[in-house]
Design a protein around this motif. Structure first.
Motif, PDB file in Angstrom:
ATOM      1  N   ASN A 103       0.796  -1.226   0.000  1.00  0.00           N
ATOM      2  CA  ASN A 103       0.000   0.000   0.000  1.00  0.00           C
ATOM      3  C   ASN A 103       0.831   1.281   0.000  1.00  0.00           C
ATOM      4  O   ASN A 103       0.265   2.372   0.094  1.00  0.00           O
ATOM      5  CB  ASN A 103      -0.933   0.006   1.211  1.00  0.00           C
ATOM      6  N   THR A 104       2.146   1.154  -0.115  1.00  0.00           N
ATOM      7  CA  THR A 104       3.022   2.326  -0.081  1.00  0.00           C
ATOM      8  C   THR A 104       3.860   2.376  -1.361  1.00  0.00           C
ATOM      9  O   THR A 104       4.699   1.497  -1.589  1.00  0.00           O
ATOM     10  CB  THR A 104       3.956   2.280   1.144  1.00  0.00           C
ATOM     11  N   ILE A 110      -3.784  -2.972   9.595  1.00  0.00           N
ATOM     12  CA  ILE A 110      -3.347  -2.787   8.210  1.00  0.00           C
ATOM     13  C   ILE A 110      -3.410  -4.072   7.388  1.00  0.00           C
ATOM     14  O   ILE A 110      -3.450  -4.015   6.152  1.00  0.00           O
ATOM     15  CB  ILE A 110      -1.927  -2.186   8.124  1.00  0.00           C
ATOM     16  N   ALA A 153      -5.878  -4.465   4.744  1.00  0.00           N
ATOM     17  CA  ALA A 153      -5.599  -3.783   3.476  1.00  0.00           C
ATOM     18  C   ALA A 153      -4.651  -4.587   2.587  1.00  0.00           C
ATOM     19  O   ALA A 153      -4.231  -4.101   1.539  1.00  0.00           O
ATOM     20  CB  ALA A 153      -5.005  -2.396   3.737  1.00  0.00           C
ATOM     21  N   ARG A 200      -3.235  -7.262  -0.156  1.00  0.00           N
ATOM     22  CA  ARG A 200      -3.754  -7.435  -1.517  1.00  0.00           C
ATOM     23  C   ARG A 200      -3.415  -8.779  -2.145  1.00  0.00           C
ATOM     24  O   ARG A 200      -3.879  -9.076  -3.253  1.00  0.00           O
ATOM     25  CB  ARG A 200      -3.215  -6.314  -2.417  1.00  0.00           C
ATOM     26  N   ARG A 225     -12.302  -2.615   5.481  1.00  0.00           N
ATOM     27  CA  ARG A 225     -11.183  -2.409   4.561  1.00  0.00           C
ATOM     28  C   ARG A 225     -10.935  -0.929   4.307  1.00  0.00           C
ATOM     29  O   ARG A 225      -9.774  -0.506   4.154  1.00  0.00           O
ATOM     30  CB  ARG A 225     -11.454  -3.151   3.249  1.00  0.00           C
ATOM     31  N   ARG A 226     -12.014  -0.146   4.274  1.00  0.00           N
ATOM     32  CA  ARG A 226     -11.812   1.299   4.127  1.00  0.00           C
ATOM     33  C   ARG A 226     -11.097   1.862   5.360  1.00  0.00           C
ATOM     34  O   ARG A 226     -10.238   2.732   5.234  1.00  0.00           O
ATOM     35  CB  ARG A 226     -13.160   1.997   3.914  1.00  0.00           C
ATOM     36  N   SER A 245      -7.434   1.044   5.095  1.00  0.00           N
ATOM     37  CA  SER A 245      -6.730   1.882   4.117  1.00  0.00           C
ATOM     38  C   SER A 245      -6.397   3.250   4.693  1.00  0.00           C
ATOM     39  O   SER A 245      -5.489   3.927   4.206  1.00  0.00           O
ATOM     40  CB  SER A 245      -7.560   2.024   2.841  1.00  0.00           C
ATOM     41  N   ARG A 246      -7.095   3.678   5.747  1.00  0.00           N
ATOM     42  CA  ARG A 246      -6.842   4.986   6.335  1.00  0.00           C
ATOM     43  C   ARG A 246      -5.486   5.049   7.043  1.00  0.00           C
ATOM     44  O   ARG A 246      -5.012   6.133   7.375  1.00  0.00           O
ATOM     45  CB  ARG A 246      -7.962   5.359   7.304  1.00  0.00           C
ATOM     46  N   ASN A 247      -4.868   3.893   7.306  1.00  0.00           N
ATOM     47  CA  ASN A 247      -3.504   3.912   7.808  1.00  0.00           C
ATOM     48  C   ASN A 247      -2.569   4.628   6.835  1.00  0.00           C
ATOM     49  O   ASN A 247      -1.509   5.127   7.240  1.00  0.00           O
ATOM     50  CB  ASN A 247      -2.992   2.477   8.008  1.00  0.00           C
ATOM     51  N   ASP A 305      -3.751   7.027   4.510  1.00  0.00           N
ATOM     52  CA  ASP A 305      -4.349   8.272   4.028  1.00  0.00           C
ATOM     53  C   ASP A 305      -3.709   9.476   4.715  1.00  0.00           C
ATOM     54  O   ASP A 305      -3.118   9.357   5.784  1.00  0.00           O
ATOM     55  CB  ASP A 305      -5.854   8.304   4.327  1.00  0.00           C
TER      56      ASP A 305
END
Length: 416
Positions: A59-60, A205, A208, A210, A391-392, A395-397, A399
């Motif tokens: 995610n990064t 996390i 999130a 994948r 999951r949203r 993902s805020r980790n 944002d």
């Protein structure tokens, strides 16, 4: 006397005093925005820690530098090797004075080129396991924020009895602008009650993540009857290897078999001080049943998700195995320790899946398992309905702090 001297030389207050002196020299470089910096969890034989690292990588974007305690602590998956560099700083979090000074010098130079710093919070920020290490992490976050780097502590839980020095250090860090990502609403409530600021409610996390690897699951399931339903069972070496635990798990597995499920015994952590494998082996030996499959090695996080995806039920003493089951909407009856599981289950409106590891835990697990298996589709549908919102939150980790919160009302309906 030697132990007292070592303890004094490794006290977080002394280390922070030295760090502040070193940081007054000024930034090591004026370069910025060349990579993202992550401080890894302990790892070294813990699938949950590895899963958090991989979720961060997935995610990064861009180049990443990962700081860890030892070279064997984490494994960088092949698809991320070219953009990721692992930097071993053994004294940064756990070291005494001399190794810490060596490590902090390298860390200071890295900060001079980092666009951001993330710290894997997990369950290691409130001092429940090691208050010195928790305090050191918070102090490192404060130092980075003081140096002008954007800092966030990723998805962590906060128990109701945090160590006073860990609380003080984290308050100081948030006053400097460090963003705290609390991974469940109960932890967020506790953190705010302890006076912590900059609290963002997220989910772990790993929700999130994948990647899912079904190949290993297919090989493990090959020995089972075709199209059979199966349950995953994990016994935590951290909770203990008492005879009562072994007898309790034998009873649980017999009940799952009675309900028509094949059983796979699955270790999740294998390292000194908390090794699941010997406990799982002892349960397997006590059963004396060739129909029960024992996985005798640690799988990768994506392999675990491939195995949990088709399971009917999971029974576990490890929170991240529960997370990777819920990731696919699979119910996970979880032995709850350190106050960290209840809040996560609240996200799913399924707090009844938390079981205290008391001597009679097997009776409660069996009762809940019978309840689930009497109407398995109802609970699975309920868990799947909660997954998009969870999951949203996960993902805020990643944002920016300005983005809107997920409406918590979406998560308030309990399973009935």
């Amino acid at each position: 006397m030697k132990k007292r001297i070592r303890a004094a030389l490794g006290h977080p207050r002394l280390l922070l005093f030295i760090d502040r002196l070193l940081f007054t020299v000024g930034p090591a470089t004026n370069q910025r925005s060349t990579f993202s910096l992550l401080i890894a969890p302990p790892g070294a034989g813990n699938i949950g820690d590895q899963a958090m690292i991989e979720a961060y990588l997935e995610n990064t974007p861009g180049d990443i530098r990962i700081i860890c305690h030892g070279q064997q602590d984490i494994i960088v998956p092949d698809q991320h090797i070219e953009r990721t560099r692992v930097i071993v700083l053994p004294g940064l979090i756990y070291g005494h004075l001399i190794p810490h000074v060596r490590s902090i010098g390298v860390f200071r130079r890295l900060l001079g080129r980092a666009q951001s710093l993330a710290i894997t919070g997990a369950d290691i920020m409130d001092g429940a396991y090691n208050w010195q290490a928790s305090t050191n992490r918070a102090n490192i976050a404060w130092l980075a924020a003081q140096a002008g780097v954007a800092v966030r502590i990723l998805g962590f839980s906060w128990n109701g009895q945090a160590h006073p020095q860990a609380v003080t250090a984290l308050r100081r860090a948030t006053a400097a602008g460090v963003q705290l990502c609390l991974r469940d609403p109960l932890s967020a409530e506790r953190a705010r009650a302890d006076g912590l600021a900059n609290v963002t409610e997220v989910a772990d996390i790993v929700f999130a993540a994948r990647t899912v690897n079904f190949a290993t699951a297919s090989r493990l399931l090959y020995s089972l009857p075709a199209h059979c339903d199966y349950a995953l069972v994990n016994a935590s070496g951290l909770i203990g290897r008492t005879q009562g635990q072994i007898d309790g798990y034998v009873r649980i597995i017999r009940e799952l078999q009675h309900q028509g499920l094949q059983v796979i015994l699955l270790p999740h952590v294998s390292r000194p001080g908390g090794d699941d494998l010997p406990v799982c082996q002892a349960i397997h030996q006590a059963l004396k049943d060739p129909q029960v499959v024992l996985v005798d090695q640690l799988l990768s996080p994506s392999e675990i998700r491939g195995l949990t995806a088709s399971a009917t039920l999971t029974v576990t003493g490890r929170m991240h195995l529960a997370i990777m089951s819920l990731y696919s909407g699979v119910p996970a009856i979880t032995l709850a320790t350190q106050g960290k599981v209840e809040g996560m289950m609240r996200l799913f409106g399924a707090e009844f899946l938390c079981i205290e590891p008391r001597p009679d835990f097997a009776d409660r697990v069996i009762t809940v398992a019978q309840q689930i298996l009497s109407r398995p589709d109802d609970l699975r549908q309920h868990l799947h309905s909660k997954l998009p919102a969870v999951r949203r939150l996960a993902s805020r980790n990643f944002d920016s702090p300005q983005q809107d919160f997920v409406n918590q009302k979406e998560l308030s309906c309990a399973y009935d």
